[in-house]
Design a protein around this motif. Structure first.
Motif, PDB file in Angstrom:
ATOM      1  N   THR A 175       0.859  -1.385   0.076  1.00 28.89           N
ATOM      2  CA  THR A 175      -0.088  -0.185   0.044  1.00 28.89           C
ATOM      3  C   THR A 175       0.748   1.108  -0.065  1.00 28.89           C
ATOM      4  O   THR A 175       0.198   2.264  -0.269  1.00 28.89           O
ATOM      5  CB  THR A 175      -0.920  -0.059   1.244  1.00 28.89           C
ATOM      6  N   THR A 176       2.215   1.174   0.130  1.00 25.67           N
ATOM      7  CA  THR A 176       2.926   2.347   0.108  1.00 25.67           C
ATOM      8  C   THR A 176       3.994   2.326  -0.788  1.00 25.67           C
ATOM      9  O   THR A 176       4.310   1.221  -1.180  1.00 25.67           O
ATOM     10  CB  THR A 176       3.516   2.473   1.613  1.00 25.67           C
ATOM     11  N   LEU A 177       4.674   3.317  -1.060  1.00 23.92           N
ATOM     12  CA  LEU A 177       5.823   3.594  -2.120  1.00 23.92           C
ATOM     13  C   LEU A 177       6.758   2.805  -1.636  1.00 23.92           C
ATOM     14  O   LEU A 177       7.640   1.912  -2.129  1.00 23.92           O
ATOM     15  CB  LEU A 177       5.918   4.819  -2.805  1.00 23.92           C
ATOM     16  N   ALA A 178       7.143   3.090  -0.227  1.00 27.71           N
ATOM     17  CA  ALA A 178       8.425   2.464   0.122  1.00 27.71           C
ATOM     18  C   ALA A 178       8.415   0.827   0.451  1.00 27.71           C
ATOM     19  O   ALA A 178       9.222   0.166  -0.161  1.00 27.71           O
ATOM     20  CB  ALA A 178       8.576   2.844   1.733  1.00 27.71           C
ATOM     21  N   ASP A 179       7.155   0.444   0.460  1.00 31.03           N
ATOM     22  CA  ASP A 179       6.951  -0.940   0.638  1.00 31.03           C
ATOM     23  C   ASP A 179       7.022  -1.686  -0.818  1.00 31.03           C
ATOM     24  O   ASP A 179       7.593  -2.801  -1.121  1.00 31.03           O
ATOM     25  CB  ASP A 179       5.631  -1.660   1.136  1.00 31.03           C
ATOM     26  N   LEU A 180       6.532  -0.708  -1.931  1.00 28.22           N
ATOM     27  CA  LEU A 180       6.686  -1.264  -3.285  1.00 28.22           C
ATOM     28  C   LEU A 180       7.911  -1.321  -3.658  1.00 28.22           C
ATOM     29  O   LEU A 180       8.264  -2.352  -4.506  1.00 28.22           O
ATOM     30  CB  LEU A 180       5.711  -0.272  -4.189  1.00 28.22           C
ATOM     31  N   ARG A 181       8.734  -0.236  -3.299  1.00 26.30           N
ATOM     32  CA  ARG A 181      10.275  -0.418  -3.739  1.00 26.30           C
ATOM     33  C   ARG A 181      10.886  -1.531  -3.318  1.00 26.30           C
ATOM     34  O   ARG A 181      11.877  -2.267  -4.004  1.00 26.30           O
ATOM     35  CB  ARG A 181      10.844   1.102  -3.316  1.00 26.30           C
ATOM     36  N   ARG A 182      10.608  -2.030  -1.747  1.00 28.14           N
ATOM     37  CA  ARG A 182      11.325  -3.251  -1.658  1.00 28.14           C
ATOM     38  C   ARG A 182      10.798  -4.350  -2.118  1.00 28.14           C
ATOM     39  O   ARG A 182      11.337  -5.257  -2.708  1.00 28.14           O
ATOM     40  CB  ARG A 182      10.972  -3.153  -0.105  1.00 28.14           C
ATOM     41  N   TRP A 183       9.360  -4.438  -2.521  1.00 25.39           N
ATOM     42  CA  TRP A 183       8.801  -5.787  -3.208  1.00 25.39           C
ATOM     43  C   TRP A 183       9.621  -5.568  -4.477  1.00 25.39           C
ATOM     44  O   TRP A 183       9.804  -6.867  -4.921  1.00 25.39           O
ATOM     45  CB  TRP A 183       7.418  -5.280  -3.421  1.00 25.39           C
ATOM     46  N   VAL A 184       9.510  -4.631  -5.124  1.00 28.80           N
ATOM     47  CA  VAL A 184       9.936  -4.688  -6.667  1.00 28.80           C
ATOM     48  C   VAL A 184      11.529  -5.294  -6.501  1.00 28.80           C
ATOM     49  O   VAL A 184      12.121  -5.992  -7.602  1.00 28.80           O
ATOM     50  CB  VAL A 184      10.248  -3.258  -7.178  1.00 28.80           C
ATOM     51  N   THR A 185      12.406  -4.739  -5.744  1.00 27.44           N
ATOM     52  CA  THR A 185      13.862  -5.163  -5.301  1.00 27.44           C
ATOM     53  C   THR A 185      13.796  -6.985  -5.285  1.00 27.44           C
ATOM     54  O   THR A 185      14.674  -7.449  -5.810  1.00 27.44           O
ATOM     55  CB  THR A 185      14.427  -4.532  -4.314  1.00 27.44           C
TER      56      THR A 185
END
Length: 197
Positions: free
Chosen positions: A175-185
């Motif tokens: 739900t957050t951009l920070a979590d999305l960036r971690r998910w993408v990595t």
């Protein structure tokens, strides 16, 4: 921006994309060459946000480099087409030619058309259309809002692929951009695959 402003901006972008698609005549070039033309990607799903891009999958039988380039040559004659590049995937499991077309619309804005010319009857014939329709079918209104919000929150120079937003938010509850960036990595460290809900 609040969520209503985000949704309104996304809707305006989608309406403009459909106007540009009609104005360009690019789909008609492929249809006149005997191809089946399908809209895919974020515009098909109502998830186009800030990026000016339009995804088309086009299908015909017996594709060769020569036949696909001949259609691309017809595209190059369209007023507004300013650049065309290609990737030859005919000798891969994807059986396709990928065309990336930059088009300057009458509004003055430059749009990118990503056109994948796929051999009829091969593994990916219709796959991404089914994937898009499945995403629309399972996506909740809240997930749709989150996808659009995070697309607009992503800085212009940062590349997160559309399907990465969809899988992260729909399948894994990001739900957050920070979590999305971690998910993408973490996601990009895995072997490549095509996700469908």
């Amino acid at each position: 921006m609040n969520q209503k402003e985000i949704n309104d901006r996304a809707l305006a972008c989608q309406q403009e994309a459909r106007r540009v698609l009609a104005e360009s005549g690019i789909a008609e070039v492929w249809e006149k060459a005997g191809c089946r033309v399908n809209l895919v990607g974020s515009l098909r799903m109502g998830l186009l946000a800030a990026h000016r891009d339009i995804d088309l999958h086009v299908y015909s039988s017996g594709i060769t480099e020569q036949s696909s380039f001949a259609i691309a040559a017809a595209m190059s004659a369209i007023e507004g087409v300013i650049e065309i590049t290609s990737i030859n995937g005919l000798h891969t499991s994807e059986h396709c030619m990928a065309w990336h077309v930059k088009y300057k619309a009458s509004s003055g804005e430059t749009w990118q058309f990503d056109i994948i010319h796929i051999e009829t009857g091969t593994e990916y014939d219709g796959y991404f259309e089914r994937m898009a329709d499945r995403i629309v079918q399972v996506m909740t209104p809240s997930q749709r809002d989150t996808i659009l919000r995070l697309k607009f929150a992503t800085p212009p120079g940062e590349t997160i692929h559309g399907v990465e937003y969809y899988e992260a938010i729909i399948a894994d509850g990001v739900t957050t951009l920070a979590d999305l960036r971690r998910w993408v990595t973490a996601h990009r460290a895995k072997p490549p695959y095509y996700w469908m809900p």
